[in-house]
Scaffold this active site. Structure first.
Site: not given
Ligand code: NAI
Length: 256
Positions: A142, A155
């Site tokens: 991130s 985080y």
């Molecule tokens: P999101 O919440 O839409 O998707 C994350 C997915 O990971 C969800 O489907 C969730 O069920 C799954 N997940 C969570 N814990 C889990 C576990 N223990 N085992 C398996 N699956 C699990 O979030 P998003 O935004 O798509 O995030 C994806 C990645 O991107 C994350 O690592 C987040 O930290 C990173 N990120 C997101 C940003 C944002 O602004 N949305 C910015 C920078 C990084």
């Protein structure tokens, strides 16, 4: 020419947000894809959203569990026979609070998913890739892995750790033609950011969103596809000479 023709990609956190959009792009570029996420019903919705294509496998697993990790790698190998691309993407945001007020249980959970989960994924996928003598890993960090900001210390800590993990792994496996890089998005329009906006100012998430967007030089949040396009580049042979690198995809935020 499809850029991931004949490749097998494994995506954690693949049922929503950035992971789901990346799966869509990978499938359109000819890959077979495994989606890993926590719950079967979310995975079924994701599969439907993707048009239930051939070459899609879904596995319910918690990335922070050793047993689940072994299982999602083994099932991918049973079904597809190899793993060319690993998008180590699953993550959680943790709670919004000053460092002194963070609960240690919440810190532990963020580290368990974002760091232990990413580490376990590498532990089980890298031997497959080194055995194949090829592979590309993209670790999800991130902008919070490059810079500090208030009230999200767990985080920020976890996403900085992903940089160390990326560099350590990249150096270990480079001689086997396996590459490991990390991506560093600024805020992206997903469930996670909506939750953080509400955490920063309950009931006024929209205002928080507007304020945050103004801190991004290009003046807007990223969309999941903005991130997926970078992940595709790092997954494909177009990036064959790139490893151990940190890629901002942040509308210019890290430059300021
Ligand atoms: P999101 O919440 O839409 O998707 C994350 C997915 O990971 C969800 O489907 C969730 O069920 C799954 N997940 C969570 N814990 C889990 C576990 N223990 N085992 C398996 N699956 C699990 O979030 P998003 O935004 O798509 O995030 C994806 C990645 O991107 C994350 O690592 C987040 O930290 C990173 N990120 C997101 C940003 C944002 O602004 N949305 C910015 C920078 C990084």
């Amino acid at each position: 020419m499809k850029r991931l023709k004949d490749k097998v990609a494994l995506i954690t956190g693949g049922a929503a947000g950035i992971g789901l959009e990346t799966a869509r792009l990978f499938l359109s570029e000819g890959a077979r894809v495994t989606l890993v996420d926590l719950h079967d019903d979310d995975l079924s919705d994701a599969a439907r959203d993707l048009g239930s294509p051939d070459g899609l496998l879904t596995i319910a697993a918690d990335v922070s569990s050793v047993e689940d990790c072994k299982r999602y790698v083994a099932q991918t190998l049973e079904t597809f026979g190899r793993i060319d691309v690993f998008f180590n993407n699953a993550g959680i945001e943790g709670k919004v609070a000053p460092l002194a007020d963070q609960k240690i249980e919440d810190f532990d959970r963020v580290m368990a998913v974002n760091v232990r989960g990413a580490f376990l994924g590498l532990q089980h996928v890298l031997p497959v890739m080194t055995g194949q003598k090829c592979g590309s890993v993209i670790n999800m960090s991130s902008i919070a892995g490059l810079k500090g900001s208030p009230n999200v210390a767990p985080y920020i800590t976890s996403k900085h750790a992903v940089v160390g993990l990326t560099r350590a792994a990249a150096i270990e496996v480079a001689r086997h033609n396996v590459r490991v890089n990390s991506v560093h998005p600024s805020p992206v329009n997903t469930r996670m950011m909506r939750s953080l906006e509400e955490g920063f100012n309950p009931g006024r998430g929209d205002e928080v969103k507007q304020q945050l967007a103004e801190t991004i030089p290009l003046g807007r949040y990223g969309e999941s596809l903005d991130i997926a396009n970078l992940v595709l580049f790092l997954a494909s042979d177009d990036s064959a000479f790139i490893t151990g690198a940190q890629y901002p995809v942040d509308g210019g935020m890290a430059a300021g």
